[in-house]
Design a protein around this motif. Sequence first.
Motif, PDB file in Angstrom:
ATOM      1  N   PHE A  98       0.876  -1.171   0.000  1.00 31.35           N
ATOM      2  CA  PHE A  98       0.000   0.000   0.000  1.00 31.35           C
ATOM      3  C   PHE A  98       0.910   1.218   0.000  1.00 31.35           C
ATOM      4  O   PHE A  98       1.597   1.498   0.978  1.00 31.35           O
ATOM      5  CB  PHE A  98      -0.893  -0.021   1.238  1.00 31.35           C
ATOM      6  N   THR A  99       0.943   1.934  -1.107  1.00 31.14           N
ATOM      7  CA  THR A  99       1.863   3.049  -1.292  1.00 31.14           C
ATOM      8  C   THR A  99       1.089   4.322  -1.565  1.00 31.14           C
ATOM      9  O   THR A  99       0.206   4.355  -2.425  1.00 31.14           O
ATOM     10  CB  THR A  99       2.818   2.785  -2.468  1.00 31.14           C
ATOM     11  N   ALA A 100       1.422   5.377  -0.826  1.00 34.15           N
ATOM     12  CA  ALA A 100       0.860   6.699  -1.086  1.00 34.15           C
ATOM     13  C   ALA A 100       1.859   7.505  -1.905  1.00 34.15           C
ATOM     14  O   ALA A 100       3.072   7.413  -1.697  1.00 34.15           O
ATOM     15  CB  ALA A 100       0.554   7.418   0.221  1.00 34.15           C
ATOM     16  N   ALA A 107      -0.987   4.125   4.616  1.00 28.92           N
ATOM     17  CA  ALA A 107      -0.168   3.349   3.686  1.00 28.92           C
ATOM     18  C   ALA A 107       1.039   2.753   4.401  1.00 28.92           C
ATOM     19  O   ALA A 107       1.428   3.186   5.492  1.00 28.92           O
ATOM     20  CB  ALA A 107       0.290   4.240   2.534  1.00 28.92           C
TER      21      ALA A 107
END
Length: 253
Positions: free
Chosen positions: A41-43, A214
């Motif tokens: 989960f990457t912002a 994230a």
Amino acid sequence: MSSLDAREALRLDDVRKVYGTADNPVTALDGVTLRLPTGSFTAVMGPSGSGKSTLLQCAAGLDRATSGSVTVAGQPIPTGGEAAVTKFRRDRIGFVFQQFNLLPTLTALENVTLPARLAGRRVDRKRCATLLAQVGLGDRLHHRPAQLSGGQQQRVAIARALASSPALIFADEPTGALDSRAAREVLALLATAVRDHGQTVVMVTHDPAAAAYAGAVVFLADGRIVGHLARPTADAVAERLAHLTDAVAVAGV
């Protein structure tokens, strides 16, 4: 790892995007290289004009990079006609947008089944209903968007994005139109999809509190990746973003 490894949900190699004319080019992405593993989960964050939206559009096949390559789950985005790119997106990518993008004349369940119908695939209504139940809308299957709150509409959009079991979900400011409570619920759902179901999410946001959900944050400035932050907190993200914004402002003086 091999050069095309399905364990990498997303791979960008020296991606450039230039708009405008040869006499007046505008470089939106300037040689971006990025690897995101499956189940992450990457912002993506950065000052206004940093290239966040362009990065999402090129990575998702919504726009073509001027040069460089984009690979999703081990498969390069096709370089042929739009039909091939559209099929690629339908098969591998899910989307969650700020404005939900639900069809107002369809029920929640019909909105979730729509991508499969458009792609000519068999519609698994039972699975789609289960997804809606999993996002807390098991009693809203036959409600139309106007009968749902903003947070509920975004939950429908998340269920729709998950329905095709995509390799990658792109979320573009998914909480921008929501109040703080609904935003927290939506972000928790995205985090749960990653943690419990191995989904991969890339989220463009300007909100440090959202980015804190994230597992990592990638920072952009002037079309380049200028930093990473693992296990982010809202305060750490806000501090890093403030420094970037100040640096861009000074550079523009």
